[in-house]
Design a protein around this motif. Structure first.
Motif, PDB file in Angstrom:
ATOM      1  N   LEU A  68      54.735  41.546  34.528  1.00 20.78           N
ATOM      2  CA  LEU A  68      54.173  41.904  35.894  1.00 20.78           C
ATOM      3  C   LEU A  68      53.518  42.976  36.693  1.00 20.78           C
ATOM      4  N   GLN A  69      54.305  44.292  35.810  1.00 16.29           N
ATOM      5  CA  GLN A  69      53.057  45.475  36.288  1.00 16.29           C
ATOM      6  C   GLN A  69      51.112  45.437  35.457  1.00 16.29           C
ATOM      7  N   GLN A  70      51.439  44.487  33.802  1.00 22.77           N
ATOM      8  CA  GLN A  70      50.078  43.882  33.752  1.00 22.77           C
ATOM      9  C   GLN A  70      49.273  43.257  35.028  1.00 22.77           C
ATOM     10  N   GLN A  71      49.938  42.525  34.674  1.00 21.81           N
ATOM     11  CA  GLN A  71      48.992  41.157  35.851  1.00 21.81           C
ATOM     12  C   GLN A  71      48.504  42.105  36.860  1.00 21.81           C
ATOM     13  N   ALA A  72      49.374  42.988  37.690  1.00 25.89           N
ATOM     14  CA  ALA A  72      48.803  43.441  38.792  1.00 25.89           C
ATOM     15  C   ALA A  72      48.012  44.417  38.761  1.00 25.89           C
ATOM     16  N   TYR A  73      48.167  45.611  37.097  1.00 22.98           N
ATOM     17  CA  TYR A  73      47.172  46.113  36.755  1.00 22.98           C
ATOM     18  C   TYR A  73      45.313  45.115  36.353  1.00 22.98           C
ATOM     19  N   GLU A  74      45.541  44.576  35.895  1.00 26.06           N
ATOM     20  CA  GLU A  74      44.833  43.293  35.862  1.00 26.06           C
ATOM     21  C   GLU A  74      43.480  42.995  37.347  1.00 26.06           C
ATOM     22  N   ALA A  75      44.852  42.951  38.468  1.00 25.95           N
ATOM     23  CA  ALA A  75      44.251  42.141  39.446  1.00 25.95           C
ATOM     24  C   ALA A  75      43.347  43.663  40.626  1.00 25.95           C
ATOM     25  N   VAL A  76      44.159  44.595  39.827  1.00 26.71           N
ATOM     26  CA  VAL A  76      43.090  45.676  41.220  1.00 26.71           C
ATOM     27  C   VAL A  76      42.246  45.810  39.895  1.00 26.71           C
ATOM     28  N   GLN A  77      42.413  46.222  38.620  1.00 26.68           N
ATOM     29  CA  GLN A  77      41.207  45.953  37.988  1.00 26.68           C
ATOM     30  C   GLN A  77      39.793  44.942  37.960  1.00 26.68           C
ATOM     31  N   LYS A  78      39.899  43.465  38.169  1.00 28.21           N
ATOM     32  CA  LYS A  78      39.559  43.027  38.412  1.00 28.21           C
ATOM     33  C   LYS A  78      38.503  42.448  39.734  1.00 28.21           C
ATOM     34  N   LYS A  79      39.294  43.321  40.922  1.00 31.62           N
ATOM     35  CA  LYS A  79      38.357  43.724  42.357  1.00 31.62           C
ATOM     36  C   LYS A  79      38.278  45.676  42.730  1.00 31.62           C
ATOM     37  N   LYS A  80      38.369  46.076  40.997  1.00 28.29           N
ATOM     38  CA  LYS A  80      37.558  47.021  40.982  1.00 28.29           C
ATOM     39  C   LYS A  80      36.267  46.311  40.787  1.00 28.29           C
ATOM     40  N   ASP A  81      35.959  45.678  39.628  1.00 27.37           N
ATOM     41  CA  ASP A  81      34.801  45.725  38.722  1.00 27.37           C
ATOM     42  C   ASP A  81      34.168  45.277  39.709  1.00 27.37           C
ATOM     43  N   ASP A  82      34.973  43.715  40.702  1.00 29.72           N
ATOM     44  CA  ASP A  82      33.696  43.278  41.548  1.00 29.72           C
ATOM     45  C   ASP A  82      32.794  43.820  42.737  1.00 29.72           C
ATOM     46  N   LEU A  83      33.859  44.755  43.009  1.00 28.38           N
ATOM     47  CA  LEU A  83      33.142  46.049  44.256  1.00 28.38           C
ATOM     48  C   LEU A  83      31.898  46.657  43.442  1.00 28.38           C
TER      49      LEU A  83
END
Length: 266
Positions: free
Chosen positions: A202-217
């Motif tokens: 779950l911690q890895q999934q949360a990290y990947e979600a945050v990274q995806k939002k940063k890349d979109d921005l």
């Protein structure tokens, strides 16, 4: 009269035990039975990493700790001096001398008693003293346990020193004559339970979600970067123009005020 036949087995056993004492000490079973030489256990090896064992000091010429600067011993005869040497000292006093001998070789200054180098030297002296007396009596299992615990503490301090200053770590190993294999934290395999594995997932999934939002921005801001640069340039030009006009107005106002002041004085 005493019948000597009754005492003949006892005398025979006594004579047999007396002859058995001349055999080198080894494993002795029941009734003082000495085993053959090929059945003696070999002395166990010390796997501590110490290249040099305990040195053979001339204990008859080294004074005990605390008597080195004695003025009375300088004028005393040889018999009195010998009584205050390490030859008649206890094991604790010999260990204190050897520990001080190693500490002086690695300490940073005369008052250094708490650095990694000094602590490693003190542990090395204790380990080698236990090795010396352990070779005299190899059947003492407790001594080997003590050496193992001291070795674990020394390895921990060596790892700490290696991460703090690698050059000093290599220098201490060469001075104290120690072999040490540093621990590699990436080699250690840790077995996690199901709960810990789920938490890590779950911690890895949360990290990947945050990274995806940063890349979109970052992608959205990259498309608007040129527009923002143009707006910034036009806004800076307007600000510079306003400042220039303000300077002209201030200069004009100061000139009018100077003329008025001159007219009033005349």
């Amino acid at each position: 009269m005493l019948n000597i036949r009754c005492f003949r087995p006892i005398l025979t056993n006594i004579g047999w035990v007396r002859t058995a004492t001349t055999i080198p000490p080894g494993i002795v079973g029941k009734n003082k039975r000495v085993l053959p030489s090929h059945m003696y256990k070999p002395r166990p090896r010390w796997e501590t990493g110490d290249i040099d064992p305990y040195p053979n000091f001339d204990l008859g010429k080294i004074l005990r700790p605390g008597f080195e600067k004695s003025e009375e011993l300088k004028t005393a005869n040889e018999t009195v001096k010998r009584a205050f040497t390490l030859e008649y000292a206890t094991r604790a006093e010999i260990e204190a001398y050897y520990s001080n001998y190693l500490v002086k070789a690695v300490q940073r200054h005369p008052l250094d008693q708490s650095s990694y180098e000094v602590l490693i030297a003190k542990l090395t002296a204790r380990i080698r003293m236990h090795m010396k007396y352990g070779d005299i009596d190899p059947r003492r299992i407790s001594r080997r346990k003590v050496v193992g615990n001291l070795q674990l503490i020394r390895n921990f301090l060596l790892n700490k020193l290696m991460h703090a200053d690698y050059d000093v770590y290599e220098w201490v190993k060469s001075v104290l004559r120690i072999e040490h294999a540093p621990e590699n934290p990436f080699v250690t395999q840790v077995d996690y339970d199901d709960r810990e594995l789920e938490r890590m997932r779950l911690q890895q999934q949360a990290y990947e979600a945050v990274q995806k939002k940063k890349d979109d921005l970052k992608a959205r801001f990259a498309s608007e970067k040129q527009k923002f640069e143009k707006e910034k340039e036009s806004l800076l030009n307007d600000i510079q123009r306003d400042l220039q006009n303000l300077r002209l107005d201030i200069a004009k106002y100061n000139e009018i005020r100077r003329q008025r002041t001159r007219t009033t004085v005349e």
